[in-house]
Design an enzyme around this catalytic site. Structure first.
Site, PDB file in Angstrom:
ATOM      1  N   CYS A  46     -18.906  -4.785 -85.854  1.00 43.12           N
ATOM      2  CA  CYS A  46     -19.297  -5.633 -86.988  1.00 43.12           C
ATOM      3  C   CYS A  46     -20.335  -6.683 -86.581  1.00 43.12           C
ATOM      4  O   CYS A  46     -20.100  -7.489 -85.680  1.00 43.12           O
ATOM      5  CB  CYS A  46     -18.051  -6.311 -87.551  1.00 43.12           C
ATOM      6  SG  CYS A  46     -18.388  -7.623 -88.724  1.00 43.12           S
ATOM      7  N   GLY A  47     -21.469  -6.690 -87.277  1.00 37.07           N
ATOM      8  CA  GLY A  47     -22.532  -7.651 -86.993  1.00 37.07           C
ATOM      9  C   GLY A  47     -22.115  -9.090 -87.254  1.00 37.07           C
ATOM     10  O   GLY A  47     -22.453  -9.995 -86.485  1.00 37.07           O
ATOM     11  N   HIS A  48     -21.366  -9.323 -88.348  1.00 39.47           N
ATOM     12  CA  HIS A  48     -20.900 -10.684 -88.654  1.00 39.47           C
ATOM     13  C   HIS A  48     -19.932 -11.175 -87.573  1.00 39.47           C
ATOM     14  O   HIS A  48     -19.929 -12.361 -87.225  1.00 39.47           O
ATOM     15  CB  HIS A  48     -20.225 -10.733 -90.025  1.00 39.47           C
ATOM     16  CG  HIS A  48     -21.165 -10.479 -91.160  1.00 39.47           C
ATOM     17  ND1 HIS A  48     -22.149 -11.366 -91.516  1.00 39.47           N
ATOM     18  CD2 HIS A  48     -21.282  -9.420 -92.001  1.00 39.47           C
ATOM     19  CE1 HIS A  48     -22.824 -10.880 -92.536  1.00 39.47           C
ATOM     20  NE2 HIS A  48     -22.324  -9.693 -92.852  1.00 39.47           N
TER      21      HIS A  48
END
Length: 174
Positions: A46-48
């Site tokens: 996940c980038g976040h």
């Protein structure tokens, strides 16, 4: 240092710097035993989550220096399904606050300073005992009444008192 790492491994509690790593197997030792802990449910891809990681780790370093220390933990929700499911994780990252094992939503921003401030505000009891008229005047002053207050009268610290304290914790920011 080597014996400290060995002791942590034997206990099943893994640290990523100051962030505790919680799993389904060590959940009780990591989360349930802490009076107050913030848990991040994340996915490695996940980038976040990747953006949050350095901010969360920095907040953990700062909060670990408090007296008593305030703990932060993380859970790989793609692997550890039991407690991720119980927390109702449906997106990443998901932050949950646990107070004496009771879960509530994290309502702060996802920045280092915000996490630190929010967690410091969470320390201490949600309710307190008023034992004299001076304290009662202080609590009922105009300045204090700008905040929502609920007063309970108890003759003992029995079941009703304990239920009141649990309710006070759950309504802390509602």
């Amino acid at each position: 240092m080597r014996s400290l790492l060995l002791a942590a491994a034997v206990l099943g509690v893994v640290r990523s710097e100051e962030v505790l790593v919680a799993t389904d197997a060590n959940w009780n030792e990591v989360v349930e035993q802490e009076p107050l802990i913030l848990v991040e449910f994340y996915a490695p891809w996940c980038g976040h989550c990747k953006q949050l990681t350095p901010k969360y780790e920095e907040a953990a370093k700062i909060l670990a220096k408090e007296d008593p220390p305030i703990r932060l933990a993380k859970v790989d929700a793609t692997v550890e399904k039991i407690y991720s499911g119980k927390a109702g994780v449906s997106g990443f990252p998901t932050l949950k606050l646990y107070r004496n094992g009771i879960m509530s939503d994290y309502r702060g921003e996802r920045e280092t300073d915000s996490i630190v401030q929010y967690m410091k505000e969470q320390v201490g009891p949600s309710a307190f005992e008023i034992t004299d008229s001076k304290k009662l005047k202080e609590v009922t002053s105009k300045k204090t009444l700008e905040k929502v207050s609920i007063v309970g009268y108890f003759t003992s610290k029995g079941t009703t008192y304990k239920d009141f304290m649990v309710m006070a914790d759950s309504l802390r920011y509602d």
